[in-house]
Design an enzyme around this catalytic site. Structure first.
Site, PDB file in Angstrom:
ATOM      1  N   TYR A 295       0.794  -1.231   0.000  1.00 52.07           N
ATOM      2  CA  TYR A 295       0.000   0.000   0.000  1.00 52.07           C
ATOM      3  C   TYR A 295       0.831   1.287   0.000  1.00 52.07           C
ATOM      4  O   TYR A 295       0.254   2.365   0.071  1.00 52.07           O
ATOM      5  CB  TYR A 295      -0.983   0.026   1.171  1.00 52.07           C
ATOM      6  CG  TYR A 295      -0.383  -0.305   2.516  1.00 52.07           C
ATOM      7  CD1 TYR A 295       0.559   0.534   3.111  1.00 52.07           C
ATOM      8  CD2 TYR A 295      -0.782  -1.449   3.198  1.00 52.07           C
ATOM      9  CE1 TYR A 295       1.093   0.236   4.338  1.00 52.07           C
ATOM     10  CE2 TYR A 295      -0.251  -1.752   4.444  1.00 52.07           C
ATOM     11  CZ  TYR A 295       0.685  -0.910   5.009  1.00 52.07           C
ATOM     12  OH  TYR A 295       1.219  -1.208   6.225  1.00 52.07           O
TER      13      TYR A 295
ATOM     14  N   CYS B 113     -20.442 -38.290  26.706  1.00 49.68           N
ATOM     15  CA  CYS B 113     -21.390 -38.951  27.605  1.00 49.68           C
ATOM     16  C   CYS B 113     -21.563 -40.376  27.095  1.00 49.68           C
ATOM     17  O   CYS B 113     -21.768 -40.590  25.898  1.00 49.68           O
ATOM     18  CB  CYS B 113     -22.718 -38.193  27.567  1.00 49.68           C
ATOM     19  SG  CYS B 113     -24.110 -39.183  28.115  1.00 49.68           S
TER      20      CYS B 113
HETATM   21  C1  9MJ Z   1      -3.100  -1.022   6.324  1.00 49.66           C
HETATM   22  N1  9MJ Z   1      -2.742  -1.443   7.525  1.00 49.66           N
HETATM   23  O1  9MJ Z   1      -3.885  -1.648   5.629  1.00 49.66           O
HETATM   24  C2  9MJ Z   1      -1.243   1.907   5.679  1.00 49.66           C
HETATM   25  N2  9MJ Z   1      -2.507   0.200   5.855  1.00 49.66           N
HETATM   26  O2  9MJ Z   1       0.069   3.833   5.125  1.00 49.66           O
HETATM   27  C3  9MJ Z   1      -2.815   0.838   4.682  1.00 49.66           C
HETATM   28  N3  9MJ Z   1      -1.534   0.882   6.464  1.00 49.66           N
HETATM   29  C4  9MJ Z   1      -0.226   2.866   5.969  1.00 49.66           C
HETATM   30  N4  9MJ Z   1      -2.014   1.908   4.584  1.00 49.66           N
HETATM   31  C5  9MJ Z   1       1.052   4.566   5.679  1.00 49.66           C
HETATM   32  N5  9MJ Z   1      -3.751   0.425   3.813  1.00 49.66           N
HETATM   33  C6  9MJ Z   1       1.378   4.029   6.870  1.00 49.66           C
HETATM   34  C7  9MJ Z   1       0.574   2.926   7.070  1.00 49.66           C
END
Ligand code: 9MJ
Length: 615
Positions: free
Chosen positions: A238, A439
């Site tokens: 992500y 049982c």
């Molecule tokens: C999760 N845990 O799904 C972030 N996260 O972006 C997503 N965590 C994140 N983005 C920047 N979808 C720091 C953490």
């Protein structure tokens, strides 16, 4: 814990004391959660403490500590693994819990950007917030060089050997990738994998994991990668920590697409959103989907899409100003164990059920939870009167995850395993090599009889609709029904005598009993409730033998030669049909009119008579 703390202090002395208590407690919880993977309180309780501390630090800013847990990402690297310093620190996210808090976040962004753009025009990307472990993967010239956990955000643990075992992690990137890439994502255990892992553990009387996040953490922190490989972890990416100059697009969404094009998996639910209202709709739609998703999420993350705007907004100590996590209502809560009852199932299995002080968990009042078996009680070291953490996720029955030992009272009561059936008082025996207590009462146990009739009438068995569990219990208690065949001997005059039974309902019940007589051999076999004979086995038996008489006289070897029937199921089948009482009930059922169409020998398939062949 938070309930035990004093209310909001009025002077510096009280505030100093409360801040110090809160910090100490939060640090302890951080250590349990990030380092030991064994949290002792639910996230909701942790969040309450953080909220309280944040509030105090705002109210008494001169007392705020720069090392407060509100200012840093929790956790230290474990000693057992090599340490890796992240080239770019791994951030965490600030949280909000209410719509208004999210609106305030958007308003702050508009003010900071000093733009004429209003909050309803802000360009966001919405992402499910995966409940796993943050991970950083470094690729050089397209090859996975190393992988590290977040640790304290600056230094993490080298888990390259384990990350390499995750099926969806590419060891080589594809397409037009940059020479250097540090990519961030979340490692998680899909719910189905978690459930199978725990079922297996219960079967083997081994320790179960509290939730998929803990299971993922436990699996990733294995020194032996072969164990990790068996755990079937998954990952979604992500964010990009850093990459070779000039290789990246100018928006977050485009960058996610770049990651995808290089072979890195991205969550399919990610969506571009314009304005605050669209974000709130997205929050609601993902919340509605939460139970259907194959992985655990604990909220949604909103990120400003433009990288230029992200740069303008920058960071505070622990988190970016351009992103926020809008958390969902907690799926774990804390409550008190009031009692443990033992229920007797159709096959005599005696299962403990926890009776709880009612508590609201993610919108549903929970007052009962499953405890699986006696081993689970011992494993959790649970006592009546304990404060327990319960979890309700998806459609599954709520579970007790752990006991808050720090809050155990001296008068708490140890739970003994039952020596006798709570219903018929026959001896209870432990099955060899299994965690199940049974049982030994067999047909004399009214609980087993009632449960076997409930199973017989259920939708996938004889499908007697209109005959609910409560009515079956009434019929059994009144001794109008003592075995499966008695259902077909019921008379209107008997039914109408039951409390709250109207003429119309009595006739409806008799109609659906009559209708159920027309069945199939497979359903009939399944409805008998023979141990280890589920729907598929019943179908295989029907297709193979075609006639009930042949099944009644078949021996163990014959059963074992059938697809998916092992020695245990074969033995249960033989034992069921050699029992005189069972044979009598089967023949009575047929005498009373239960019937099914003959199963023809399979001929060459002729599409015109497809229906007639019953294929
Ligand atoms: C999760 N845990 O799904 C972030 N996260 O972006 C997503 N965590 C994140 N983005 C920047 N979808 C720091 C953490």
């Amino acid at each position: 814990m938070s309930n035990l703390l004093p209310e909001m202090p009025v002077n510096d002395e009280q505030a100093t004391e409360l801040i110090s208590i809160l910090i100490q407690q939060i640090e302890e919880y951080n250590f349990q959660y990030y380092v030991q993977d064994t949290p002792s309180v639910p996230d909701a309780e942790y969040d309450r403490l953080i909220k309280k501390l944040t509030h105090l630090e705002l109210k008494f800013p001169h007392l705020a500590d720069s090392n407060s847990p509100t200012q840093k990402v929790g956790g230290e690297a474990l000693k057992g693994f090599k340490q890796i310093t992240h080239a770019t620190p791994m951030l965490s996210l600030d949280n909000v819990f209410e719509e208004q808090e999210f609106e305030a976040f958007a308003k702050r962004i508009v003010e900071r950007l000093k733009s004429t753009q209003s909050a309803d025009k802000l360009d966001f990307v919405g992402e499910p917030k995966l409940d796993g472990l943050a991970i950083s993967l470094v690729y050089r010239e397209g090859r996975l060089q190393h992988a590290a956990t977040r640790g304290d955000g600056r230094v993490g643990e080298d888990v390259t050997h384990n990350i390499r075992t995750i099926a969806s992690v590419p060891l080589k990137l594809r397409g037009d990738f940059p020479d250097y890439l540090d990519v961030r994502g979340e490692v998680f255990m899909p719910r189905e994998v978690f459930s199978q892992l725990n079922q297996q553990a219960i079967k083997n009387s081994e320790k179960t994991f509290a939730n998929p996040r803990n299971a993922a953490a436990g699996s990733l922190r294995q020194l032996d990668p072969q164990i990790t490989a068996k755990r079937k972890l998954a990952v979604y990416f992500y964010a990009i920590g850093s990459a070779q100059e000039g290789s990246l697009k100018s928006s977050h969404q485009q960058r996610l697409n770049q990651l995808k094009s290089w072979g890195l998996p991205i969550c399919a639910e990610i969506k571009r959103l314009q304005g605050v209202a669209a974000c709130q709709q997205y929050y609601q739609s993902i919340l509605n989907k939460r139970d259907q998703l194959p992985y655990d999420i604990d909220g949604v993350v909103f990120k400003i899409n433009s990288i230029e705007q992200q740069r303008d907004l920058g960071f505070v100590a622990k988190a970016p100003r351009w992103a926020i996590a809008h958390k969902f209502p907690a799926q774990e809560e804390i409550t008190e164990l009031l009692a443990v009852d033992f229920q007797v199932g159709r096959t005599g299995a005696v299962t403990p059920v926890a009776r709880l002080k009612p508590v609201n968990v993610a919108g549903v009042i929970v007052s009962n939870a499953t405890l699986h078996n006696m081993d689970e009680i011992e494993r959790l070291d649970i006592r009546v009167g304990d404060k327990v953490i319960i979890r309700r996720a998806g459609d599954v029955i709520p579970q007790i995850v752990s006991v808050v030992k720090q809050q155990r009272k001296t008068e708490s009561v140890v739970i003994d395993r039952p020596n006798h059936c709570p219903v018929c008082h026959s001896l209870v025996e432990k099955e060899a090599d299994q965690a199940i207590y049974r049982c030994t009462g067999g047909l004399i146990c009214s609980a087993q009889r009632t449960q076997s009739i409930i199973h017989f009438s259920s939708r996938k068995a004889m499908d007697i609709d209109g005959l609910g569990d409560k009515l079956i219990e009434q019929l059994c208690d009144a001794e109008l029904v003592n075995n499966l065949a008695d259902l077909y001997r019921l008379k209107f005059e008997q039914l109408i005598e039951l409390p709250r039974m109207a003429e119309k309902s009595a006739n409806n019940v008799l109609d659906s009993i009559e209708k159920s007589k027309q069945t199939t051999l497979a359903k009939f076999l399944y409805s008998l409730g023979i141990r280890e004979v589920g729907e598929v086995t019943a179908m295989n038996l029907a297709n193979q033998y075609k006639e009930l008489d042949k099944i009644i006289v078949a021996d163990k070897e014959s059963f074992e030669s059938i697809k998916d029937i092992g020695p245990v199921a074969a033995e249960h089948l033989v034992n069921f049909f050699v029992n005189e009482d069972n044979r009598k009930i089967v023949s009575d059922l047929i005498q009373l009119g239960v019937n099914w169409p003959r199963i023809e020998e399979k001929r060459t398939i002729n599409y015109l008579c497809w229906d007639k062949l019953g294929c």
